[in-house]
Design a protein around this motif. Structure first.
Motif, PDB file in Angstrom:
ATOM      1  N   GLU A  97      -0.966  -0.332  33.785  1.00  0.00           N
ATOM      2  CA  GLU A  97      -0.387  -0.121  32.475  1.00  0.00           C
ATOM      3  C   GLU A  97      -0.243   2.062  31.728  1.00  0.00           C
ATOM      4  O   GLU A  97       0.308   2.403  31.786  1.00  0.00           O
ATOM      5  N   GLN A  98      -0.805   2.408  32.904  1.00  0.00           N
ATOM      6  CA  GLN A  98      -1.069   4.027  33.077  1.00  0.00           C
ATOM      7  C   GLN A  98       0.470   4.388  34.023  1.00  0.00           C
ATOM      8  O   GLN A  98      -0.167   6.193  33.948  1.00  0.00           O
ATOM      9  N   GLU A 124      -5.481  11.643  34.095  1.00  0.00           N
ATOM     10  CA  GLU A 124      -5.739  12.203  32.894  1.00  0.00           C
ATOM     11  C   GLU A 124      -3.836  12.098  32.449  1.00  0.00           C
ATOM     12  O   GLU A 124      -3.493  11.757  31.159  1.00  0.00           O
ATOM     13  N   VAL A 125      -3.122  11.191  32.905  1.00  0.00           N
ATOM     14  CA  VAL A 125      -1.709  11.621  33.044  1.00  0.00           C
ATOM     15  C   VAL A 125      -1.395   9.705  32.822  1.00  0.00           C
ATOM     16  O   VAL A 125      -1.237   9.158  33.580  1.00  0.00           O
ATOM     17  N   PHE A 126      -0.831   9.888  31.305  1.00  0.00           N
ATOM     18  CA  PHE A 126      -0.261   7.666  31.265  1.00  0.00           C
ATOM     19  C   PHE A 126       1.430   8.536  30.937  1.00  0.00           C
ATOM     20  O   PHE A 126       2.341   8.761  30.335  1.00  0.00           O
ATOM     21  N   MET A 307      -3.303   1.839  25.873  1.00  0.00           N
ATOM     22  CA  MET A 307      -2.085   1.736  27.173  1.00  0.00           C
ATOM     23  C   MET A 307      -2.737   0.117  27.928  1.00  0.00           C
ATOM     24  O   MET A 307      -1.396  -0.552  27.190  1.00  0.00           O
ATOM     25  N   THR A 308      -3.548  -0.072  28.233  1.00  0.00           N
ATOM     26  CA  THR A 308      -4.079  -1.482  28.668  1.00  0.00           C
ATOM     27  C   THR A 308      -3.437  -2.414  27.874  1.00  0.00           C
ATOM     28  O   THR A 308      -3.910  -3.781  28.088  1.00  0.00           O
ATOM     29  N   THR A 309      -4.241  -2.695  26.187  1.00  0.00           N
ATOM     30  CA  THR A 309      -3.589  -3.080  25.345  1.00  0.00           C
ATOM     31  C   THR A 309      -2.463  -4.001  25.117  1.00  0.00           C
ATOM     32  O   THR A 309      -2.139  -4.675  24.171  1.00  0.00           O
ATOM     33  N   SER A 310      -1.827  -2.663  24.712  1.00  0.00           N
ATOM     34  CA  SER A 310      -0.865  -2.898  23.576  1.00  0.00           C
ATOM     35  C   SER A 310       0.565  -1.973  24.615  1.00  0.00           C
ATOM     36  O   SER A 310       1.325  -2.249  24.450  1.00  0.00           O
TER      37      SER A 310
END
Ligand SMILES: Cc1ncc(COP(=O)(O)O)c(/C=N/[C@@H](CCC(=O)O)C(=O)O)c1O
Length: 429
Positions: A97-98, A124-126, A307-310
């Motif tokens: 997800e990241q 630190e980058v998504f 991010m991992t949930t939505s």
């Protein structure tokens, strides 16, 4: 024809509308919103104008949507990925997800290239499906109990998402502001940089540089002041760098050039206006490990949870495109694309200033901020549309500080930009 069909389809739906309603209570925050989101409203006015003048050649310089094809070296990267997905060995399903490690690493290198002291790590980058989407996810993370400050005028997504999240009070018609939001006035008088000495503390400070819509680009000294202001107040800056690639002077291209920024700033950015990815959908958010909530909890952990949930990760094809963008050839191709739009800006600025109008911005941004002192920006928008068949964006759509201005986007095919310039000269000459 399309528009007429659409409208009668809607009418028939209206007629059949049942009187049945559910028992679900509407989110009261949405009732606070004034009018629709700005850009669909501009789209509606454009459609109505086209229906009224079906033979007019309407030129759209309203929404900042790129118009030139994606450079083939970048498209090839996506094509290869799409092809690979049709093979057993090349197929991939849900990614991290990241974002894919290779793209996160390429973005870390991108930051190092911008400035050796940025210190941004790949972890630190998504990677996301765009900066606008990340604004909503950051708001979800901040929750309802924070206060925000925005530059006034600024990109409407900051304010509207804040209202939706319940961070604001009601709308005050006379000031055209939502209660609890601090509007940091950015005007020609203060060179479009807010007076921080008189600004109240807020939890979050949305800051966009180069700014949409004014085009104002904060200097290193101004950003040092902004970081010091945030540090003094224990605030978090959400720094929007969506137009950083348009900077051609020595203004910072990332907030992380500023010492201490890692302890107070999140940065969002996007490939949309870098490479014409407005439809491909690819952006990113940097959350430094040093950024801590009041209780010492790292913000990055909560953003990772959001991010991992939505979110199930940016498209793998789009991410392959992002990698291609950041290759040497891709970077060169993006710079050519940006140079094309900056030439468009020059053509627009030359035209409107030649008839005595005053413009701002345009140097480090794909937008021209045209001043119509004492006039309603919606009236000027309507006049330009009605008499020159050009779609622009009324400045007041970006906040009360935008009243009396109109934003002209430089995203357009060259012949349309030249044509629009001629029409504007005629209209105001
Ligand atoms: C400062 C700023 N940040 C983010 C965005 C949207 O970025 P993406 O979602 O990555 O395409 C934009 C896009 N702005 C366009 C499109 C409108 C919109 O996104 O609502 C405009 O102002 O015309 C922007 O100006």
């Amino acid at each position: 024809r399309g528009i007429r069909v659409a409208s009668c389809a809607v009418e028939s739906l209206e007629k059949e509308k049942t009187s049945y309603a559910t028992k679900v209570t509407r989110n009261a925050n949405f009732a606070k919103l004034q009018a629709g989101y700005l850009f669909p409203e501009i789209g509606r006015r454009r459609a109505a104008h086209i229906a009224k003048y079906p033979d007019a050649k309407v030129i759209s310089l309203g929404i900042g949507d790129t118009t030139e094809p994606i450079p083939s070296v970048i498209a090839e990267g996506m094509k290869a990925k799409a092809q690979a997905l049709s093979t057993l060995e090349g197929y991939s399903g849900y990614g991290a997800e990241q974002g894919e490690g290779s793209l996160r690493a390429a973005l870390q290198k991108f930051y190092l290239k911008l400035h050796p002291d940025t210190g941004v790590k790949a972890s630190e980058v998504f990677v996301s499906d765009g900066a606008k989407c990340d604004i909503a996810r950051l708001q979800m993370m901040f929750g309802a109990d924070v206060t925000i400050a925005v530059q006034d005028p600024s990109y409407p997504a900051y304010v509207d998402s804040s209202v939706m999240m319940g961070q604001t009070g009601g709308y005050e018609a006379d000031s055209q502001q939502y209660n609890k939001i601090h509007y940091m006035k950015c005007t020609p008088e203060n060179d479009f940089f807010p007076d921080l000495a008189s600004a109240p503390r807020t939890d979050i400070i949305f800051f966009c540089s180069p700014n949409n819509p004014t085009g104002a680009t904060a200097t290193k000294k101004q950003l040092e002041e902004l970081v010091a202001f945030a540090k003094k107040n224990g605030s978090i800056i959400v720094y929007d760098a969506a137009y950083s690639i348009y900077i051609s002077d020595d203004s910072p291209k990332t907030i992380y050039e500023i010492p201490g920024a890692r302890e107070v700033a999140i940065e969002i950015s996007s490939f949309s206006k870098f490479a014409g990815f407005t439809g491909v959908r690819l952006g990113w958010t940097v959350v430094p490990e040093e950024l801590l909530y009041a209780d010492g909890f790292p913000v990055i952990k909560d953003f990772n949870r959001v991010m991992t949930t939505s979110f199930n990760g940016a498209s793998n094809i789009a991410q392959a495109g992002g990698l291609a963008c950041l290759s040497d050839d891709g970077w060169k191709a993006m710079e050519e694309l940006v140079a094309f739009y900056k030439k468009n800006v020059e053509i627009i600025v030359e035209a409107v200033t030649s008839v005595g109008l005053t413009t701002y911005g345009g140097k480090n941004a794909p937008y021209v901020w045209v001043h119509f002192p004492g006039q309603s920006s919606w009236d000027v928008f309507a006049k330009i549309l009605e008499e020159a068949h050009i779609v622009t964006t009324p400045g007041s759509g970006f906040g009360p500080g935008g009243e009396g201005f109109v934003r002209i986007s430089a995203f357009g095919h060259r012949e349309n930009i030249v044509e629009a310039a001629e029409r504007l000269k005629k209209l105001f000459g």
